[in-house]
Structures are given as C-alpha cells and as structure tokens.
Design an enzyme around this catalytic site. Structure first.
Site, mmCIF file in Angstrom:
data_model
loop_
_atom_site.group_PDB
_atom_site.id
_atom_site.type_symbol
_atom_site.label_atom_id
_atom_site.label_comp_id
_atom_site.label_asym_id
_atom_site.label_seq_id
_atom_site.Cartn_x
_atom_site.Cartn_y
_atom_site.Cartn_z
ATOM 1 N N CYS A 105 13.655 23.159 27.312
ATOM 2 C CA CYS A 105 12.167 22.870 26.813
ATOM 3 C C CYS A 105 12.140 22.252 25.697
ATOM 4 O O CYS A 105 10.930 21.561 25.254
ATOM 5 C CB CYS A 105 11.481 24.235 26.886
ATOM 6 S SG CYS A 105 12.339 25.343 25.425
ATOM 7 N N CYS A 135 3.390 21.029 27.363
ATOM 8 C CA CYS A 135 2.995 22.514 27.314
ATOM 9 C C CYS A 135 4.062 23.240 26.355
ATOM 10 O O CYS A 135 3.682 24.013 25.689
ATOM 11 C CB CYS A 135 3.078 22.943 28.601
ATOM 12 S SG CYS A 135 2.535 24.704 28.877
ATOM 13 N N CYS A 136 5.555 22.808 26.587
ATOM 14 C CA CYS A 136 6.451 23.569 25.831
ATOM 15 C C CYS A 136 6.452 23.044 24.356
ATOM 16 O O CYS A 136 6.728 23.877 23.459
ATOM 17 C CB CYS A 136 7.922 23.135 26.124
ATOM 18 S SG CYS A 136 8.549 23.905 27.723
ATOM 19 N N CYS A 163 6.938 29.397 34.937
ATOM 20 C CA CYS A 163 7.882 28.498 35.118
ATOM 21 C C CYS A 163 9.415 29.185 35.327
ATOM 22 O O CYS A 163 10.380 28.684 35.149
ATOM 23 C CB CYS A 163 8.004 27.758 33.693
ATOM 24 S SG CYS A 163 6.716 26.829 33.416
ATOM 25 N N CYS A 187 8.701 31.664 30.684
ATOM 26 C CA CYS A 187 7.501 31.812 30.909
ATOM 27 C C CYS A 187 7.292 32.175 32.401
ATOM 28 O O CYS A 187 7.986 31.829 33.188
ATOM 29 C CB CYS A 187 6.450 30.722 30.549
ATOM 30 S SG CYS A 187 6.310 30.243 28.950
HETATM 31 S S1 ADX Z 1 15.009 28.103 26.667
HETATM 32 O O1 ADX Z 1 15.132 27.091 25.679
HETATM 33 O O2 ADX Z 1 15.460 27.550 28.030
HETATM 34 O O3 ADX Z 1 13.630 28.874 26.702
HETATM 35 P P1 ADX Z 1 16.764 30.463 26.944
HETATM 36 O O4 ADX Z 1 15.483 31.321 27.590
HETATM 37 O O5 ADX Z 1 17.765 29.977 27.796
HETATM 38 O O6 ADX Z 1 15.926 29.221 26.397
HETATM 39 O O7 ADX Z 1 17.107 31.422 25.580
HETATM 40 C C1 ADX Z 1 17.965 30.905 24.770
HETATM 41 C C2 ADX Z 1 17.669 31.197 23.329
HETATM 42 O O8 ADX Z 1 16.396 30.498 22.839
HETATM 43 C C3 ADX Z 1 17.267 32.666 23.267
HETATM 44 O O9 ADX Z 1 18.610 33.561 23.075
HETATM 45 C C4 ADX Z 1 16.443 32.748 21.915
HETATM 46 O O10 ADX Z 1 17.218 32.618 20.786
HETATM 47 C C5 ADX Z 1 15.822 31.321 22.057
HETATM 48 N N1 ADX Z 1 14.225 31.443 22.769
HETATM 49 C C6 ADX Z 1 14.090 31.172 24.152
HETATM 50 N N2 ADX Z 1 12.687 31.284 24.331
HETATM 51 C C7 ADX Z 1 12.357 31.979 23.108
HETATM 52 C C8 ADX Z 1 10.923 32.729 22.791
HETATM 53 N N3 ADX Z 1 10.047 32.588 23.634
HETATM 54 N N4 ADX Z 1 10.727 33.341 21.563
HETATM 55 C C9 ADX Z 1 12.033 33.211 20.535
HETATM 56 N N5 ADX Z 1 13.037 32.642 20.947
HETATM 57 C C10 ADX Z 1 13.335 32.068 22.148
HETATM 58 FE FE1 SF4 Z 2 4.332 26.149 29.255
HETATM 59 FE FE2 SF4 Z 2 6.178 26.809 31.361
HETATM 60 FE FE3 SF4 Z 2 7.091 25.460 28.876
HETATM 61 FE FE4 SF4 Z 2 6.104 27.890 28.922
HETATM 62 S S1 SF4 Z 2 8.010 27.144 29.965
HETATM 63 S S2 SF4 Z 2 5.670 26.618 27.424
HETATM 64 S S3 SF4 Z 2 4.408 27.767 30.506
HETATM 65 S S4 SF4 Z 2 6.037 24.488 30.606
#
Ligand code: ADX
Ligand code: SF4
Length: 238
Positions: free
Chosen positions: A233, A122-123, A208, A205
C-alpha cells in the site's frame, strides 16, 4: 536524522543483533531510544506479539495505529481488548477529513476496485498521510514485517533505512515463520483477531481483504484483484 550516520549505525546493529531474539532487539531499542521510537500496530498477529513483548518491557512505549475508517469490526474490538489486557495506550491516527471527503465525493466510496491508481490514492489518503504524522516525532519505527509474508518483502532486513520517511526501521520478527508466530501466540495466550481462524492470514481494510484458500500465499487475500508484485500500500515501499 542524517542518512549516512544512520546507515552506518544500521550496519553495526544488524551485525550485533543477527542471532538475538525479538525481545532482546526490542529491549535494546527501548532502553536506549525510548523517547525517539514508535511502534505501528495494525492489530495483526505479528503486531500482537510485538505489543505483548513491549508491554513486558515498558508499557509506556509509543504505540500507534492508523485507523483508516474501513477496518473490520473484529479489529476494533481487538484494539479495545489489547489496550485493556496489556495496559498500553494505542494512539489512533485518522485520515484528514477534507481529503477523505474530496476523494469519496469525486471517486466513490469503493474507488479502489476500479484501478491501481485509485487504490493507491485511497491508501495514500487513509494510511500514508496519517503515517507521516504518526512518525513525525520519532527516529526509529518498529513494525511487524516478516520476510516470509510476500515476494515484495524477501529482501527486508532486521534493521533498515526507510528512505521515504527518513527513519531507522526495526522489524523484530523479520525471520519468524508462521509456525514460530503461532506457537508464540498460543504459548503466551496472546489475544488475536478471530478472523485469523476464519482463513484470513493477513488482515487490512475490510473491502480490500478476503479469506484465502488452503495453499494460497499469506497475502493472497490482500488487494486480491491486483498483481502480487504490486501488493504494497506504500507503507513499506523502499
Ligand atoms: S500493509 O502495508 O500490507 O498494510 P501489513 O498488513 O502486512 O502491511 O502489516 C505490516 C506492518 O505494517 C504491521 O506489522 C504494522 O507495523 C504496519 N501496519 C500495517 N497497517 C497498519 C495500520 N493500519 N496501522 C498501523 N500499522 C500498520
Ligand atoms: Fe483504501 Fe483499501 Fe488502501 Fe484501505 S487498503 S486504505 S480501503 S485502498
């Protein structure tokens, strides 16, 4: 970008910027490489700080978000508000329609709770593939990672080589702790996701992410059903 040349440059830049502020780091890269860089924002607290700093230097910098389709309503509202407040354009990237349809129709809408494999799929579909497209045109990727966030981020540097995407990655807030972050947000009246005040230190998300208990890890509410060592992710895998 050639990996060896990049790695040498990174060594020099880490040395040059080791005692400089996040704003100085961002200013340097924007002044020198504006047309070759992109900042990814998830609208989290760290990203809001970086957006505010970037907007003060040059609001035309390429900023993008990966809209997975499963974000919290509060995140969408903040996306709108942030663009208006800082006069920036945050380009949205969406997952590939066919890939989402195939995944959801074969494995279910909430497949991620069933196995780590499903969660990674999904990620991959909703974040990683769109990230690859978002980074296509750049050599430098700015992100809001902080070392304090998790065991998986303890050895991240200010500037590093992203092997997976072949990019120079810049993490201007890498050394900031939570206090630095929230002091800066309050002092500069930066808009932030109201969920941060409801026990969500880290927001991804909706299905999650859950609120954390006092004393729990910053990222304990992300994929809370999985082991802490696994909780990435793939966006920031080295
Ligand atoms: S994640 O990998 O676990 O989702 P986290 O939420 O800690 O990351 O965010 C770390 C950095 O990843 C953010 O400061 C941003 O630069 C980038 N990032 C994470 N999710 C997104 C997203 N949905 N869109 C754009 N950048 C993202
Ligand atoms: Fe899918 Fe959860 Fe990953 Fe978002 S965080 S992309 S809903 S598995």
């Amino acid at each position: 970008m050639n990996a060896d040349i990049a790695k040498n440059l990174i060594k020099e830049l880490n040395q040059q910027f080791k005692d400089q502020s996040a704003a100085d780091v961002l200013r340097f890269f924007i002044m020198n490489y504006k047309d070759r860089l992109g900042f990814s924002t998830s609208l989290g607290a760290e990203d809001q700080v970086i957006t505010q700093i970037i907007a003060g230097i040059d609001p035309d910098v390429y900023i993008f978000t990966l809209d997975t389709g499963r974000m919290f309503p509060e995140t969408y509202d903040l996306l709108d508000l942030t663009q208006q407040r800082y006069k920036v354009r945050i380009k949205a990237y969406f997952p590939d329609q066919k890939a989402v349809e195939k995944m959801v129709n074969s494995k279910g809408i909430n497949l991620f709770y069933e196995s780590v494999g499903n969660r990674k799929l999904c990620c991959q579909v909703r974040k990683i593939e769109p990230l690859i497209r978002a980074l296509e045109s750049v050599d430098f990727w700015i992100s809001g990672l902080r070392r304090e966030q998790s065991v998986t981020r303890e050895d991240v540097s200010l500037i590093e080589w992203d092997e997976l995407n072949n990019k120079i990655k810049i993490n201007p807030l890498i050394n900031w702790n939570s206090e630095d972050l929230w002091d800066y947000i309050r002092q500069n009246k930066i808009p932030y996701n109201p969920l941060h005040d409801q026990g969500f230190p880290s927001i991804g998300c909706q299905p999650c992410t859950r609120a954390t208990e006092p004393g729990e890890d910053i990222r304990a509410g992300r994929w809370w059903w999985e082991n802490p060592e696994m909780k990435e992710c793939g966006l920031h895998k080295k």
